[in-house]
Structure formats: C-alpha cells, structure tokens
Design a protein around this motif. Structure first.
Motif, PDB file in Angstrom:
ATOM      1  N   LEU A   1      70.772  74.030  67.295  1.00 35.51           N
ATOM      2  CA  LEU A   1      69.974  74.166  66.077  1.00 35.51           C
ATOM      3  C   LEU A   1      68.578  74.699  66.375  1.00 35.51           C
ATOM      4  CD1 LEU A   1      70.979  70.930  64.117  1.00 35.51           C
ATOM      5  CD2 LEU A   1      71.765  73.273  63.740  1.00 35.51           C
ATOM      6  N   ALA A   2      68.016  74.308  67.511  1.00 33.16           N
ATOM      7  CA  ALA A   2      66.679  74.783  67.886  1.00 33.16           C
ATOM      8  C   ALA A   2      66.687  76.297  68.093  1.00 33.16           C
ATOM      9  CB  ALA A   2      66.212  74.067  69.147  1.00 33.16           C
ATOM     10  N   TRP A   3      67.679  76.782  68.832  1.00 31.68           N
ATOM     11  CA  TRP A   3      67.734  78.226  69.093  1.00 31.68           C
ATOM     12  C   TRP A   3      68.100  79.006  67.835  1.00 31.68           C
ATOM     13  CZ3 TRP A   3      65.071  79.786  72.844  1.00 31.68           C
ATOM     14  CH2 TRP A   3      65.000  79.078  74.053  1.00 31.68           C
ATOM     15  N   LYS A   4      68.906  78.421  66.965  1.00 38.22           N
ATOM     16  CA  LYS A   4      69.233  79.114  65.712  1.00 38.22           C
ATOM     17  C   LYS A   4      68.018  79.180  64.787  1.00 38.22           C
ATOM     18  CE  LYS A   4      73.312  78.415  63.763  1.00 38.22           C
ATOM     19  NZ  LYS A   4      74.574  77.770  63.324  1.00 38.22           N
ATOM     20  N   ALA A   5      67.141  78.165  64.865  1.00 35.32           N
ATOM     21  CA  ALA A   5      65.902  78.212  64.082  1.00 35.32           C
ATOM     22  C   ALA A   5      65.022  79.365  64.557  1.00 35.32           C
ATOM     23  CB  ALA A   5      65.157  76.884  64.198  1.00 35.32           C
TER      24      ALA A   5
END
Length: 647
Positions: free
Chosen positions: A444-448
């Motif tokens: 989720l962090a990298w997709k943000a």
C-alpha cells in the motif's frame, strides 16, 4: 449431615446475589457455629468461588486463609475459580499447596483440568509438562476430560504438534477431543490439517461444523464453507452467522444478504455478530434501502445499538452508502452509550465524504469528554487529513499520537502519512517517510507513491515505486496499470507496450471498471461500457449521446488524455463515452425520479473526464449525484463536487 445440609442458612446461599448478602450469610454461619463443619465451609467457599458474585473469589480466599485443614473440594473450588480469571497464577500456587497437604486418593485429581487450563493461560510450559507427567502416572490418562484439557493447554502454548501427539495417544476420545484439535489447527492457520481431521471425525456436532465454516471463511475457502453448511441437518444461530461472515469476508455481499433474509424467514433471531456482518455487506454494496430495512428491524426488535457494536456498524453502513446525515443521526442517538467504535466510525465516515473539518471537530469533542482514542481513531484522523489536503494537521496528529497518547504508530499510520504527502504533491517528503519508518514499506505504501506519481507526473519516481509494488504483489494488476498510465501520459508508447506484454506473459489481467446502482429493488451493473442487462443497452447508449451533445453546448470538452491508448482522437472520445459511470448516469437519468439523488458505486477511482462530466450533468440536468469510488465519496450538485477537486 442431613440437618446441616438442609439448614436454612446453608440453603439460602443459592439465592445470594451480592457481596453484601454474602457477608450477612457468613455472619449468620459464624453465629450459629456452622463453620465448624467441613460441609458448610465447603459450600461457602464453592459458592464464593464459582457463583460469579462480584468480589466473591477474593472473599473466598479470605475465608480459606482461616481454614486449618482444607479438603480437596475446597481446594478444587478455589483452583477452578482462579483458573477462570485473566491471571490464574493463584491456581498453580493452590495446586502446589494441595499436593503438599493431600494425596491423589483424596480427590486431588478433580482439580487437574483447571490446573491445565491455568497453565495454558499463563503459558507456563514447564509447569504444564509436570502436570502432564503426573497424569501419565495415574488412571486420569483414561479420562477424556483430562486428555482434552491437555490438548487445549498445548494449543494455548502454540505447540500444535505436541497437542496432536497427545490427541493421537489418548486411549479414549470423545467429540470434544476432535473439536479441540480441529480448533487448534484452525487457530494455528493449518486449514488443510483441520480439514483432514474434520473428514476423519467419527461423529460431528454443531461445534465442529461451525468451527469449520468459520475457518474456511477466514482463509478464503468459501466454497468449502458452503459445502459444510449445506450438508448440516441442524443449524443454530452461530451456524448462520458463521456462513454470513464467510460471505462478507470473501466479498460476496449479496450472498450474505440473501442468506440473512433466509435466516429470518425461518424464524431465527439473529445475534449481534450476524447483524454487524450483514450491515458490513450492505456497506460494501452501497445500497442504502437494504440498510434502512435492517435498521428498522433492529429498532422494531428493540435490539440495543450498543450491543455487539451494532451502532458502529450502522454508522459505517450509512456513511459508505452515501447517507452521512443518517450516520450522524445514529451517532447522536446513542450519545450516553457510545463506545470507541462509534466515535471511530463517525470520524472515518466524515473522512470519506471529504468533511475533514467536521471529522476533526468530532475528535475535539471526543477529547473534551475524556474519551481515550486508540490506534484506529488516529487512522481515521490521518485519513481525514489526507482526503482533505490538511498536511499540517496530519503532521500534528501523527506527532500527538505517540507523544501525547503514547500510541506506537503502525505501518498503516505511516501509510496514511505517505498518502498525505503524496496527494499534496510532496513526493520527496513521502519517500522520506518510507526511508525513516521502522518497517519495510508494504504494497500500500508503494502504491500510494505510485498513485501520487501518476497524478503529479513524476515518471521516474513512479517507475521505481511500481517495480517495488510489482515485486511485492506480482499478481496485482493495479501496479502494472498505473505504471502503464504514467508512460501513456508521457507519450512513451513503447514502454506502455512492454508493460502490457509483461502482464500477458505473467497472466495478470486488468480489473475492469464497474459501476453499480440499485433502482426499484434491482441491482444494475455497468461494465466495460456495456450494461449487463442487454434489454436496456440501446436506451442507455442513446441517452449518453443526448447528454454528451447537450453538455457540449455548455462547454464540455472530452478529456482525451484519460484514454491511454495510441489511437485517433475520435476513437478516444467514443471510448470515453463508454466509461461505466457514464452508463450508470444515463440509466439513472432515465429511471430515477427527478427529485431523488442518483447513487452510483464505482469499483475503481473515477477518472478526470467522468468527474468533469458529472459536475456538468448535475448543473445542466439539475440533479444531485452521489458517487462512491475506490477512495471516497463525491457529492455532485449544481456543477460542483464536495471533493473540491482533491481526490
């Protein structure tokens, strides 16, 4: 002995309901010299220890301290009483004292199951092994109740293999033995071993079947849960609730809702968890009429909103169905019985509707009432700041979370901060959070970061984030699609082709955009520009053409940059017209009364062109449109959107 057992003072013990009454009975026993008899003392200790009267166990201990020669029954009552508490260390102390005073022939063995339970709760492995050794030396090894207690103890230790070894060697096993071992496997996440044991069971009961339905549901094996459910001749409320929960957990909300209605038709009264699960299913669907029906059922049956977090679930349901006013009304209606879940649901609900200031006001009210926030509260607050573009406020709450409230941020809280900076275009700050947080960045962090790169045109940062996201979840299509979109916006069509080839080679399929709406009690879905109910297709397509023509007279220019294909402009405009949310809008204009808002649920993020299109439709057709996309709610009215162009 008969005279003592029928003495009115002893007989009245069973009717005692408070510590005050207990003291009075005890005083009467002292006055009448009844405490000189072992039977009377045993009855008093047993009642104090096992009745559940508030303060009874401590009172039993004080009485026990004055007994010179306690018998095994007195020890048993106290050991069992303490084993049922959250800190049963006193059970082990009493057991050790009993062993020093009595021998096994005096009834010591009756306390063994409670001692094993206490060892399991305390994770007292060495002491548990010693008791196990004592059991093996006696006839107790042939008692299934003792054997079952040992199995459960090793499960509490997390020693699933030792539990299975005890189970396999038990000379006598009953259905509880099998259920305990199955529950142990499910707790350890060993679904295949649990399934094998379940298939081998000589006799199943409700407990074993319910456990397997719940276990299959939690591990995503909904079809196996259904199979167990359908083969059961007898079902209780737990059975139905477990199956409903399995559907909700596996994103089958319509099945959950249908099963709940079937449950009611059979005359079964649902429990709190069943109602909460169904409200969650309705929230996923976004169909408020179903939610209002269930809310009415709760009210008619006088089910407390504070029972089993039903109030929180109602707030969440109304929020996710687009009716934030109803959510707020429920929140205010439970003013004197609110739990932390109610506050959290209200803050999160306001957040997804873009009502950031209102959400922060709720938190201020919460602080003023001295209600201690928890980590979920701060997830809601940080999400509120992210959706509202409140960067400074988000930083303030992130700092106060651990400085003022001593709550250690989890990876989800750091993820909110990454999203907060990313949405605001502060990509370097977002990357700084990733570099400084005490965990490895998750998907989720990298997709943000990837989404922010797409929005703000940072190709290289987006590429780096996409590669990390793809490494973490190679089957997740969204990372490939976002990277492809970044390249397409930059006109790098060769790179777009490479990404799409990679997806084909890996068997990764793009999730199709789907919009759904509930009209006249029927669900209508629109997918890839084609209404699933073909009988409406021609009518909908004609309406879209009419709407586009009318909007162009008001200055609408299709945003062709939203079509990320290397084709002619005319083809791009045709594809834009077939976006699922445009199909849903056209259908709503045809079939929904002009005085009613048009509610749409979209499975993906709304594109810029459709967002502009809906604003104009709300103005030109004088219609209120409420759309929930993947991230938040958009309320369109008179040419404006509640998101203030920040999504």
């Amino acid at each position: 002995m008969t005279a003592i057992s029928t003495n009115p003072v002893v007989s009245v013990l069973d009717k005692c309901k408070s510590l005050c009454e207990l003291r009075q009975i005890h005083a009467q026993m002292i006055k009448t010299n009844l405490l000189n008899h072992q039977f009377t003392v045993s009855r008093l200790i047993a009642f104090c220890s096992l009745s559940g009267v508030s303060g009874g166990l401590d009172y039993a201990s004080s009485v026990f301290s004055r007994i010179q020669h306690p018998n095994s029954f007195i020890f048993f009552a106290l050991i069992k009483g303490f084993s049922d508490t959250s800190n049963p260390v006193e059970s082990l102390i009493l057991y050790a004292r009993m062993l020093s005073c009595l021998n096994y022939s005096s009834g010591v063995e009756f306390s063994i199951p409670s001692v094993l339970k206490a060892c399991g709760k305390l994770l007292a492995f060495d002491e548990g092994r010693q008791v196990h050794g004592q059991v093996l030396k006696t006839h107790l090894w042939f008692d299934p109740f003792v054997g079952n207690s040992m199995v459960r103890m090793y499960i509490d230790f997390g020693e699933i293999e030792l539990a299975r070894r005890v189970f396999d060697r038990m000379p006598n096993r009953d259905v509880v033995s099998w259920n305990s071992m199955i529950a142990g496997y499910l707790k350890a996440g060993e679904i295949e071993l649990a399934s094998e044991l379940f298939d081998e069971m000589p006799e199943r009961d409700l407990v074993s079947c319910n456990a397997m339905i719940d276990g299959y549901g939690k591990c995503g094996r909904c079809e196996l849960a259904e199979k167990v459910f359908e083969t059961m001749s007898d079902k209780d409320v737990v059975t139905w609730t477990s199956m409903i929960s399995a559907y909700v957990q596996n994103r089958c909300p319509m099945k959950a809702l249908d099963l709940f209605r079937e449950m009611l038709s059979l005359g079964l009264r649902p429990d709190g968890p069943a109602i909460v699960s169904v409200l969650s299913a309705i929230a996923d669907l976004g169909f408020v009429e179903e939610g209002k029906w269930l809310h009415a059922y709760v009210s008619m049956n006088k089910i407390e909103l504070s029972s089993g977090f039903i109030g929180s679930a109602l707030i969440d349901m109304y929020s996710k169905c687009g009716y934030i006013e109803n959510a707020y009304h429920v929140f205010r209606s439970i003013s004197h019985r609110r739990n932390i879940g109610d506050w959290n649901s209200m803050i999160s609900g306001l957040a997804i509707h873009g009502l950031a200031r209102e959400a922060l006001d709720i938190f201020v009210e919460m602080e003023r009432m001295d209600i201690e926030p928890n980590e979920i509260t701060f997830l809601g607050l940080l999400s509120t700041c992210s959706h509202g573009g409140l960067v400074e406020e988000g930083q303030f709450y992130f700092e106060s979370m651990h400085e003022k409230y001593k709550i250690v941020p989890r990876i989800q809280h750091y993820g909110c901060m990454i999203d907060l900076f990313g949405r605001a275009g502060r990509l370097e700050d977002a990357l700084g959070v990733i570099q400084n947080m005490p965990f490895e960045a998750d998907l989720l962090a990298w997709k943000a970061i990837l989404s922010a790169s797409m929005k703000h045109g940072h190709i290289e940062i987006g590429k780096s984030a996409a590669l990390r996201a793809i490494e973490l979840a190679p089957d997740d299509s969204s990372s490939y699609v976002l990277l492809s979109n970044i390249y397409a916006k930059a006109g790098r069509w060769d790179d777009v082709a490479k990404i799409r080839l990679m997806m084909r080679q890996r068997g990764v399929k793009k999730i199709a955009g789907c919009s759904s709406m509930l009209v006249n009690g029927k669900v209508h879905e629109f997918l890839l520009g084609k209404e699933l109910d073909s009988s409406y297709s021609g009518q909908v397509l004609a309406k879209i053409a009419e709407v586009v023509s009318r909007l162009k007279l008001q200055g609408y220019e299709p945003d062709l940059t939203q079509v990320l294909l290397d084709i002619e402009d005319e083809g791009k405009e045709s594809l834009l017209n077939l976006h699922s949310e445009k199909m849903a809008i056209a259908f709503g204009l045809i079939h929904i009364n002009k005085s009613a808002p048009i509610h749409i649920v979209k499975n993906l993020r709304v594109c810029c062109d459709c967002h502009c299109f809906m604003k104009l439709v709300s103005k030109v057709y004088n219609r209120q449109i409420i759309m929930r996309d993947q991230n938040r709610f958009h309320h369109f009215e008179n040419g404006c959107c509640s998101c203030n162009e920040y999504w």
